[in-house]
Motif scaffolding. Sequence first.
Motif, mmCIF file in Angstrom:
data_model
loop_
_atom_site.group_PDB
_atom_site.id
_atom_site.type_symbol
_atom_site.label_atom_id
_atom_site.label_comp_id
_atom_site.label_asym_id
_atom_site.label_seq_id
_atom_site.Cartn_x
_atom_site.Cartn_y
_atom_site.Cartn_z
ATOM 1 N N SER A 67 59.571 8.713 -5.311
ATOM 2 C CA SER A 67 58.472 7.932 -5.893
ATOM 3 C C SER A 67 58.748 7.545 -7.336
ATOM 4 O O SER A 67 58.191 6.579 -7.839
ATOM 5 C CB SER A 67 57.162 8.727 -5.816
ATOM 6 N N TRP A 68 59.640 8.301 -8.012
ATOM 7 C CA TRP A 68 59.954 8.001 -9.411
ATOM 8 C C TRP A 68 61.037 6.927 -9.532
ATOM 9 O O TRP A 68 61.410 6.551 -10.642
ATOM 10 C CB TRP A 68 60.384 9.277 -10.148
ATOM 11 N N CYS A 69 61.546 6.461 -8.406
ATOM 12 C CA CYS A 69 62.636 5.474 -8.389
ATOM 13 C C CYS A 69 62.037 4.110 -8.037
ATOM 14 O O CYS A 69 61.705 3.856 -6.876
ATOM 15 C CB CYS A 69 63.689 5.924 -7.377
ATOM 16 N N LEU A 70 61.875 3.257 -9.035
ATOM 17 C CA LEU A 70 61.192 1.978 -8.807
ATOM 18 C C LEU A 70 61.879 1.100 -7.760
ATOM 19 O O LEU A 70 61.209 0.541 -6.897
ATOM 20 C CB LEU A 70 61.035 1.216 -10.125
ATOM 21 N N LEU A 98 62.857 12.325 -1.544
ATOM 22 C CA LEU A 98 63.487 13.425 -2.266
ATOM 23 C C LEU A 98 62.569 13.973 -3.352
ATOM 24 O O LEU A 98 62.994 14.758 -4.187
ATOM 25 C CB LEU A 98 64.813 12.951 -2.886
ATOM 26 N N ASP A 99 61.310 13.553 -3.344
ATOM 27 C CA ASP A 99 60.365 14.045 -4.351
ATOM 28 C C ASP A 99 60.263 15.554 -4.288
ATOM 29 O O ASP A 99 60.073 16.131 -3.207
ATOM 30 C CB ASP A 99 58.981 13.425 -4.104
ATOM 31 N N THR B 66 63.337 5.144 -17.667
ATOM 32 C CA THR B 66 62.594 5.269 -16.418
ATOM 33 C C THR B 66 62.546 3.981 -15.605
ATOM 34 O O THR B 66 62.230 4.019 -14.426
ATOM 35 C CB THR B 66 61.155 5.739 -16.688
ATOM 36 N N TYR B 67 62.842 2.836 -16.224
ATOM 37 C CA TYR B 67 62.687 1.557 -15.512
ATOM 38 C C TYR B 67 64.000 1.090 -14.879
ATOM 39 O O TYR B 67 64.318 -0.084 -14.961
ATOM 40 C CB TYR B 67 62.170 0.483 -16.461
ATOM 41 N N CYS B 68 64.747 1.993 -14.276
ATOM 42 C CA CYS B 68 66.021 1.575 -13.700
ATOM 43 C C CYS B 68 65.740 0.454 -12.680
ATOM 44 O O CYS B 68 64.982 0.651 -11.742
ATOM 45 C CB CYS B 68 66.735 2.751 -13.051
ATOM 46 N N PRO B 69 66.298 -0.710 -12.887
ATOM 47 C CA PRO B 69 65.883 -1.855 -12.088
ATOM 48 C C PRO B 69 66.488 -1.930 -10.684
ATOM 49 O O PRO B 69 65.862 -2.465 -9.783
ATOM 50 C CB PRO B 69 66.349 -3.049 -12.921
ATOM 51 N N CYS B 72 68.805 4.175 -9.479
ATOM 52 C CA CYS B 72 68.402 5.209 -10.440
ATOM 53 C C CYS B 72 69.283 6.443 -10.261
ATOM 54 O O CYS B 72 69.437 6.926 -9.142
ATOM 55 C CB CYS B 72 66.958 5.623 -10.213
ATOM 56 N N ASN B 77 66.926 15.136 -11.003
ATOM 57 C CA ASN B 77 66.857 15.972 -9.807
ATOM 58 C C ASN B 77 67.794 17.173 -9.953
ATOM 59 O O ASN B 77 67.435 18.313 -9.667
ATOM 60 C CB ASN B 77 67.300 15.133 -8.605
ATOM 61 N N TYR B 113 55.804 9.821 -15.887
ATOM 62 C CA TYR B 113 57.048 9.826 -15.118
ATOM 63 C C TYR B 113 57.541 11.262 -14.878
ATOM 64 O O TYR B 113 57.973 11.614 -13.777
ATOM 65 C CB TYR B 113 58.101 9.018 -15.870
ATOM 66 N N SER B 116 56.951 14.202 -12.156
ATOM 67 C CA SER B 116 57.812 14.409 -10.979
ATOM 68 C C SER B 116 58.870 15.484 -11.227
ATOM 69 O O SER B 116 59.539 15.912 -10.295
ATOM 70 C CB SER B 116 58.529 13.106 -10.610
ATOM 71 N N PHE B 117 59.037 15.862 -12.486
ATOM 72 C CA PHE B 117 60.093 16.825 -12.825
ATOM 73 C C PHE B 117 59.533 17.907 -13.743
ATOM 74 O O PHE B 117 59.845 17.940 -14.937
ATOM 75 C CB PHE B 117 61.265 16.101 -13.500
#
Lengths: 193, 201
Positions: A67-70, A98-99, B66-69, B72, B77, B113, B116-117
């Motif tokens: 979900s964190w991967c746009l 993979l969240d 965070t805005y990897c287009p 990512c 992780n 963001y 999530s981590f």
Amino acid sequence: MNRRAFIAALAAAGLARPASAARAAQGLTIHSAPRPLPALDIRDGNGASAGLDGLRGQAVLLNLWASWCLPCVAELPALDRLKPKAEAMGVRVVALSLDRGGKVAVVNTYARLGIKTLDIRTDEARAAAEKLGASVLPVTLLLDSQGREVARYVGAAEWEGPVAARLLDALAAGRPLTPDMAPPLAKLTGPAP
Amino acid sequence: MKTLLMAAAALLAAAAAAPASAGEPPPRDAAEREVVGRFLLMDVNGRPVTDQAFAGKIRLMTFGYTYCPDICPTVLNTLAETLDKLGPDRDKVATVFISVDPERDTPAHLRDYLTSFPGITGLTGTPEQIAATAYNLKARYQKQPAANGDPAAYSVDHTASIYIMDRAGNFLARLAHISPSDHVVDRVRSYLHSDRPGSRP
């Protein structure tokens, strides 16, 4: 300075190299021989085991997302539309989140996107990225009917186009995949921040 | 006296080279100078924070945005997995994600963001603060315009290594961003034990 010159200058200066090299690796890679898949602990929305063993005998498109991967999230609606069509062709579609927080992020993302056909699948052991060697997301693995990885696609693909249809058709039939079956990278519309 | 003047000149030269803004050719001394873990940045609540905030802890640091287009990296992780595997030792480690995209990674956005981590500290800052931090860590980053010409959709090429710094912020190691978490855990454990003479693993 263009990117290549920039990277060369960094190397010359002893500076750590930027991550841009990864971008060159986007697209389809067809393996010279099928690769056995490591064991994954995949769960459904109820926390019950939903591993790929249950799909043995069928070809599988296994999409890894978070979900964190746009770009992953941007690709999900296309996979959601693809699923019934691909399954009619004989290819099962599995979107594995993979969240680290489990299914909550999946439920929220599916609700926000209006996902209708994709099932909730989570990586219970939170080890799939490492086990599958996914250093970037999204990544989609193409598995043959014996559950072996025959190819992988790095980045978001145009899964609904005619090229992808040929790829999935060959995968379902167990025919060798060829580079001309590589779907183009999807032109993702920038998701709203 | 002459020596002193020369030292002063060298210091001035270093200071002049320090604000290495993204896109400029790297300073000539980059290969020789040390990696330094000093920084002044901003936390996810917009408060200033320096490396002193992590005094006494081994630090794992990585740059990103965070805005990897299009794709990512999964390095956060890996770091989250590393913390899990460290178990009780995780409290002896600070895990820090430094944005190289201050324009879009506002403190509030970074906070959202990083939900999530859990356990990973997000830092951003002014462009100057981030440039100075990257300079100290000998990391590089460069904005890349989007292929579609959308000015808001740029990407940022950046050094993706995992830095390990000691309890005082001194450089210990730089690992590849694709390092397996087990490898990162082993390195962190080796430092946790080696910098406490008298203690046994």
